[in-house]
Design an enzyme around this catalytic site. Sequence first.
Site, mmCIF file in Angstrom:
data_model
loop_
_atom_site.group_PDB
_atom_site.id
_atom_site.type_symbol
_atom_site.label_atom_id
_atom_site.label_comp_id
_atom_site.label_asym_id
_atom_site.label_seq_id
_atom_site.Cartn_x
_atom_site.Cartn_y
_atom_site.Cartn_z
ATOM 1 N N ARG A 131 0.707 -1.346 -0.067
ATOM 2 C CA ARG A 131 0.026 0.084 -0.023
ATOM 3 C C ARG A 131 0.947 1.355 0.019
ATOM 4 O O ARG A 131 0.768 2.187 0.581
ATOM 5 C CB ARG A 131 -0.978 0.044 1.099
ATOM 6 N N ARG B 77 -8.081 4.854 0.024
ATOM 7 C CA ARG B 77 -8.927 4.087 0.652
ATOM 8 C C ARG B 77 -8.835 2.593 0.204
ATOM 9 O O ARG B 77 -9.344 2.219 -1.027
ATOM 10 C CB ARG B 77 -10.485 4.592 0.776
ATOM 11 N N CYS C 22 -24.658 3.131 0.774
ATOM 12 C CA CYS C 22 -23.194 4.259 0.379
ATOM 13 C C CYS C 22 -23.619 4.779 -0.965
ATOM 14 O O CYS C 22 -24.676 4.487 -1.558
ATOM 15 C CB CYS C 22 -21.961 3.518 0.519
ATOM 16 N N HIS D 155 -16.213 11.948 3.017
ATOM 17 C CA HIS D 155 -14.952 11.504 2.270
ATOM 18 C C HIS D 155 -14.056 12.901 1.756
ATOM 19 O O HIS D 155 -13.119 12.813 1.048
ATOM 20 C CB HIS D 155 -15.357 10.953 0.922
#
Length: 759
Positions: free
Chosen positions: A16, A518, A646, A697
Site C-alpha cells: 500500500r 482508501r 453508500c 470523504h
Amino acid sequence: MAITHNLGFPRIGKNRELKFALEKYWRSDISQDTLQQQGELLRKTHWQQQANLDYLPVGDFSFYDHVLDTSALLGNLPARASQEGNTLDRYFQVARGRSAASDCCHQIAAGEMTKWFDTNYHYIVPEFDENTEFSLHADVLISQIKEAKQHNQQIKPVLLGPVSYLWLGKSKDHTEKLSLLDNVVAVYEQLLLRLAEEEIEWVQVDEPILVTELDSAWQHGLKQAYFSLSKAPVKLLLTSYFGELKENLHFACELPIAGLHIDTINAFSEIEKVVDWLPSHKILSLGVIDGRNIWKTDLNACLDWLEPLAERLQARLWLAPSCSLLHVPVDLNSETDLDEEIRSWLAFAVQKLAELEVLATALNQGVLSVSEQLQDNAAAILSRQQSKRVHNPAVKIRVAGIDSEIVNRNSVYQNRAEIQRDIFNLPLYPTTTIGSFPQTKEIRQARKRFRQGELDQAGYDDFIKNEIKLAISVQEEIGLDVLVHGEPERNDMVEYFGQQLEGYAFSQFSWVQSYGSRCVKPPILYGDISRPAPMTVDWAIYAQSCSDKPVKGMLTGPVTILNWSFVRDDQPRSETCLQLALAIRDEVLDLEKHGINIIQIDEAALREGLPLRQSQWQAYLDWAIYSFKVSANGVQDKTQIHTHMCYSEFNDIIAAIAEMDADVITIETSRSDMELLDVFNDFNYPNEIGPGVYDIHSPNIPTVDAIVSLMEKAAQRVPAERLWVNPDCGLKTRQWAEVKPALETMVAASRVLRQAKSV
C-alpha cells in the site's frame, strides 16, 4: 502464436505504498516531487511484475481514480477548482475538496463519487454543462510512456473510451451528454496522433458500457466515435468487461477497430459467436483469467476449449485477464500466515499473470512444456472441490427450511412507528451518525499489539471499553440524539464479522483500492457460513450502559458482506447470501434480547450487486431484499431497524428499498446536493430517511447554512416528521479534529430546523 497482455494492474503497491504516500502528501508531510517519485517507483515495480507479458499496459496507474485522470486528460476538471497552482493540486481538489493540508484556502465541493459499474471501486463522476469544452493535456500519459519504454517491451496505452466517459458523467444543467461527443472525439483523435508520434502500435480503449443496455442513440454514438478514431495511425483494441454484450455483440464486432476484447468469465456463452462474427482481419482478445476474484483458474478446463480456438485463430488470438486486475490483491506470496490448504486455492494479480503465461505457453509450445504446472493446478482445483471444510450439510438444511413467515415484520411501519415514538421520544430531525468513529493511531497500535500477543485479551478489552466510553461521552457532549459505540474493535465492517463466522479465511495483505487512498481487505468466503457465537452483543451492552440515550447496535447486512467479500464461485451467490442472512438474524435477535432496541444493519453495497442490465435486476433484487428481510425482520415492533447505503444511485431501485421495510434508511446526498431525493417527488416512500448532509470523504467541515439548506430540500420531498440528520457514511477515515466540529455543526443545524418548524 497467442499474445498475452493485461488490461491493468493494481496501483496501490504490494504494501500500500501509494496509500501512505498520498496521505503524507495530503498532510503536507512530503513534497509533490516526493509523491511523484513514489508514483514512478511503483510504476517501475509494476512493469517488472508484468515482465513476461507481450504488451505492457501504460496509463493504468492513477494517483486517485482513472476516470478523474480522463477528465484531467481532456481538460475537463470543474471550473470551481482553483485555477492557480499545478494540475495535480487541482486534480486533488476535485477528488477530495482540497489538495493538501496547506490548501485550506482553496476548499471546494469535491466531485460526486459513485460505484464503478458493479464493483466496490468508486470513481469521481465527470461533470458537464453548457460551457464544457475539451482540450488535450497528455503530458502525464506521454511521460509514463517514456518511462515504460525503458523496459524494452512493447507498450499498450490504456484509455477510457470517449463514449463510456460521457455515459459515466453527469450533466449539471440540461446539456445532453451525447451532444458533446464530436468535441470529445476530436481530442481523442489528437491524442491518438500524439501516441503515434511515440511509435505506439496498439492502444487499448475501454468501452465497458458495451455490456449494458444501450439505446439506439448511444449505439450510434459508438459507431460515430470509432468511425472517426479509425482514421488514426494506431491500432485500437476495444475492450469490454464485467458482462455479456448480448445485443451489442454483433454491433461491436462490426465497429471499425483492429481488435475486440471480451470477458469470457462473464460472457463464456458468447465466445463461439464472436469467433464467427469478428472479421478475419481483426484480433480477438479473450479475458480467460478472472480479474475480479481470487480463485485459481482451472487451467486444464480452460485449455480444453482454448486449444480449438487457438488452432482456428492462430496469430489473431490474444489472452488476458477478464478485466483490469485493479480489483484483486497484488501478490499471494506476501500471505505467509494464510492456511496452506486455502492458500493453494488462490491466485492474486501476480499469480494470475503467471496463469496467463502457462496458458499461452501451452498453446504456443504444447501442453508438455508446462505439464508440471498443469498437474499442480489440477491438484489444487480437486482439493478445493473435495474439501470437507467447504461443505456443511447442517447449514444447507437450515437454508432449505426458510419460509415466508420469518421475512415480514409483525406490524406495518405506521403501527411500529407509533410504538417507537413513545419508547424513544426523539425530537424532530433526530441526529445520529452512521456507526464508526476515527480509527486513531492508538486504536491501530492496540489492535496490532493484541494481534502480536503483546497485549492480552483482558488488556485489549479494557482498551476497547475506554474507547467506547470516550465515543459515547463525545456524542453526549455534542448533543446527538441516537448514539453509536464507534466501532473501535472493528478493523473493517465486513472483515470483523467474517472473522467470527465459520466459512471465512483471512489474509494479511490482500488489499484492494476502493477509492483514492482508501483500501479494503475483503475476507475470503470459501465455505458454508454459520455463526458459532454472538459477535457484537457484549460491546453493544457495554456501550448502552454508558448512556441513558439509545445506542444503536451496529451490524453489516448479508448482501454487503457478500458483495464485499471474495465470494465462492462454486454455488449461486443467492444461496451464500441466505447463509449469511441467517447468521446476521441470530445476531439481531441476540441484540434485541439484551435490550438493544435500535439496530442498524448496513447494506452499503446493495446496489453494487445489481446486474449491469436492467432486465436482470429483478432476479437479483428478489433474493437480495429477501435475504435482508430474513436477517432483520424477526424483531418485535418496538425494535427500530435502520439500514445504511453508500455512494450509489438509488432512485431506480427505490421500490425495492421500500420493500426492505427498514424503519429508517440513511443514504448519501451531500455530494449530489440532494439529487438522490428527487425520486421522492414521484414515489411516496413510506418510512423514515436520513439523507446524509456531511460529506465524510472530504476533509471540509460543513456549515450550518449548508446543512439547513440540504435538509430544507429534503423536507420538500419527505415530511419533516420522517427525516433524520446524519453524515453520509461512517467516520473511521476522518480525524477527531474534523469530526467534532462537523458533528457540532450538524447538531446546530438540526436545532435551527426544529426552531423553524415550531414557528
